[in-house]
Enzyme design. Structure first.
Site, short mmCIF file in Angstrom:
data_model
loop_
_atom_site.label_atom_id
_atom_site.label_comp_id
_atom_site.label_asym_id
_atom_site.label_seq_id
_atom_site.Cartn_x
_atom_site.Cartn_y
_atom_site.Cartn_z
CB SER A 188 -0.89 -23.57 83.79
OG SER A 188 -2.13 -24.10 83.35
CG ASP A 221 -1.16 -23.43 75.39
OD1 ASP A 221 -2.36 -23.33 75.74
OD2 ASP A 221 -0.22 -23.50 76.21
CG HIS A 238 -2.54 -22.27 79.12
ND1 HIS A 238 -1.73 -23.27 78.66
CD2 HIS A 238 -2.78 -22.53 80.43
CE1 HIS A 238 -1.49 -24.12 79.65
NE2 HIS A 238 -2.10 -23.70 80.73
#
Ligand SMILES: *[C@@H]1O[C@H](CO)[C@@H](O)[C@H](O)[C@H]1NC(C)=O
Ligand SMILES: *[C@@H]1O[C@H](CO)[C@@H](O)[C@H](O)[C@H]1NC(C)=O
Ligand SMILES: *[C@@H]1O[C@H](CO)[C@@H](O)[C@H](O)[C@H]1NC(C)=O
Ligand SMILES: *[C@@H]1O[C@H](CO)[C@@H](O)[C@H](O)[C@H]1NC(C)=O
Length: 366
Positions: free
Chosen positions: A43, A330, A333
Site C-alpha cells: 500500500s 492514517d 501510511h
C-alpha cells in the site's frame, strides 16, 4: 526592511521552494532519464490495483486523495506516493499506470503492480481478503513482458535490451510484519519462529523473488528497506510501549530483516552479472529534524481512522486541515509531504547511509 530580515526572508523562500518543488531542483523537465519504471510493492506504492479486488484493503473513497488532482484513486495517502515523486524526478510526464488498468502502448513507460496488504509471503494479508502477493506481481510482470514483445516486434530493440535500461522499485515486507507476524492475536508464525528465524525465512523468499526479477531482464533494481514499523500509530494503538515512544520489539524485529537485506543487495551485485541493485535505508531517510520543515505531529493520524484496521473511515468525517504538519495520514501510511521527503532522499541521498551503494539519481546515470 532591515538587511538581516531580508536575508532571512530570502532563506525561507528558498527553503520553501526547495521543499515544495523538488522536481525543479532535481531535474530538467521533459527529459526522461529511463525509458520505463516498474513498481512492485504494497500500500505504500499501490495506485489503484486493489480497487477491483474483493478486499477491505481499499482506499478509493474520500478522504483519501484529498490533495490528489484526480481525488481518490486507490492511493493510501492524502496525495502522491513515493513512486509518483520518483516518476516526476525521473522526468516522466505522469505516474506509471496501475497494472489493473494499463492498456496498449502506455505500458512502454512502465507499470505499477503494487497491491495493498500484500507481502513477500503469499499468505500475508489473507485476513482482509484478496491481494496481489509479490509472487503474483512477478507473474503479472511476465504478462507485461509478452505485451511489450508484441509492441516492440517491429522495432530494432529487443525486449531484453529495453528492460535492462528500465528502473525497478521493490518495497515489500511491511505487511509480513504488521499484517502477519505481529498481527494480533499473534499469528501461528510468532509461535513457530523467533524474530530472527522469521527474518531469515523472509529474506530467503525475498532473495528468490529478486532473482526472478533479475532473470526476467531487470538490472537496475531499487530495494527499499523497512521503516520503523514500531512507531506507526497502528502499532502504538495495538501494543503496550513500556514507556518508550515506539513499540521496541517491533522495531527490533524489523531491524533484523533490514540487517540481512542490505548484505543481500551486495550478494546480488557480486554474483549476478550486470546487476545494479541498490538498498534504500528507510530508517535513515526518515530521520532528521522534522520540526525544521514544520512537521509537529509524529504519533497520531490526520484522518479519523476505523478501529482495528487503522485506515481512514469513509464518509464525511473531516481530516485535519494542516496535513503538512503530520507524519501520518492514517494509522499506517505517511502523508504526501513525508512521501516527498523520502523520495527526494532516495533519489538524491542527503547522507551516505540513505542509499547503498548509491542513490537512484546516480544509478540511472550509470
Ligand atoms: C542533490 O542535493 C544537493 C544538496 O543536498 C544538491 O546540491 C544537488 O544539486 C542535488 N543533486 C541532484 C542531482 O539533484
Ligand atoms: C509490424 O509490421 C507488420 C508488417 O509490416 C504490420 O502488419 C504490423 O501492424 C506491425 N506491427 C506494429 C505493432 O507496428
Ligand atoms: C519494560 O522496561 C523495563 C525497563 O527497561 C524492562 O526491565 C522490562 O523487561 C520491559 N518489559 C517489557 C514487557 O518489555
Ligand atoms: C540505516 O541507517 C541508520 C542510520 O540512520 C543506521 O543506524 C543503520 O545501521 C542503517 N541500516 C542498514 C541496514 O544499513
Amino acid at each position: 526592511m532591515t538587511p538581516t530580515l531580508a536575508r532571512w526572508l530570502l532563506l525561507i523562500i528558498l527553503f520553501v521552494v526547495m521543499v515544495m518543488e523538488p522536481q525543479t531542483v532535481l531535474v530538467v523537465q521533459g527529459q526522461q532519464q529511463v525509458p520505463c519504471l516498474f513498481v512492485m510493492g504494497d500500500s505504500y506504492s499501490d495506485n489503484g490495483n486493489n480497487n477491483a479486488l474483493f478486499t477491505l484493503a481499499k482506499s478509493n473513497y474520500p478522504p483519501y486523495g484529498i490533495d490528489f488532482p484526480q481525488g481518490p484513486t486507490g492511493r493510501f495517502c492524502n496525495g502522491r506516493l513515493v513512486p509518483d515523486f520518483l516518476a516526476q524526478f525521473l522526468g516522466f510526464e505522469k505516474p506509471v499506470p496501475p497494472f489493473a488498468t494499463a492498456r496498449g502502448s502506455e505500458i512502454l513507460k512502465g507499470v505499477n503492480y503494487a497491491s495493498a496488504i500484500a507481502g513477500i509471503l503469499d499468505e500475508t494479508g489473507k485476513i482482509v481478503g484478496d491481494r496481489i502477493s509479490l509472487n503474483r506481481q512477478l507473474q503479472n510482470h511476465q504478462i507485461t513482458i509478452s505485451r511489450l514483445a508484441l509492441l516492440l516486434r517491429n522495432s530494432s530493440t529487443t525486449v531484453n535490451d529495453y528492460l535492462r535500461k528500465c528502473l525497478y522499485t521493490v518495497n515489500m515486507g511491511t505487511n509480513d510484519y504488521i499484517a502477519n507476524y505481529f498481527l494480533p492475536p499473534l499469528s501461528p508464525r510468532t509461535v513457530l519462529q523467533t524474530p530472527d528465524q522469521f527474518s531469515v525465512f523472509l529474506i530467503q523468499k525475498y532473495s528468490h523473488q529478486l532473482r526472478t526479477l533479475y532473470n526476467s531482464g531487470a538490472r537496475k533494481i531499487v530495494v527499499f528497506g523497512l521503516g520503523l514499523l514500531g512507531c506507526l500509530p497502528q502499532e502504538l494503538s495495538t501494543f503496550p510501549t513500556n514507556g518508550s515512544s515506539c513499540v521496541d520489539f517491533v522495531n527490533n524485529a524489523v531491524e533484523l530483516f533490514n540487517n540481512r537485506l542490505k548484505p543481500l543487495v551486495n550478494d546480488m551485485n557480486t554474483n549476478l552479472p550486470g546487476a545494479q541493485f541498490i538498498y534504500i535505508n528507510v530508517t535513515s531517510i526518515s530521520s532528521g529534524d522534522l520540526t525544521s520543515i514544520g512537521i509537529r505531529v509524529v504519533n497520531a493520524p490526520c484522518c479519523v481512522v476505523l478501529p482495528i484496521v487503522g485506515i481512514c473511515a469513509p464518509g464525511k468525517l473531516v481530516p485535519c486541515s494542516n496535513r503538512n504538519e503530520y507524519v501520518f495520514w492514517d494509522n499506517i501510511h505517511p502523508t504526501e509531504i513525508v512521501n516527498m521527503l523520502a523520495a527526494t532522499r532516495a533519489y538524491n541521498a542527503t547522507t551516505p547511509s540513505d542509499a547503498y551503494p548509491t542513490d537512484i539519481g546516480r544509478l540511472v546515470q550509470q
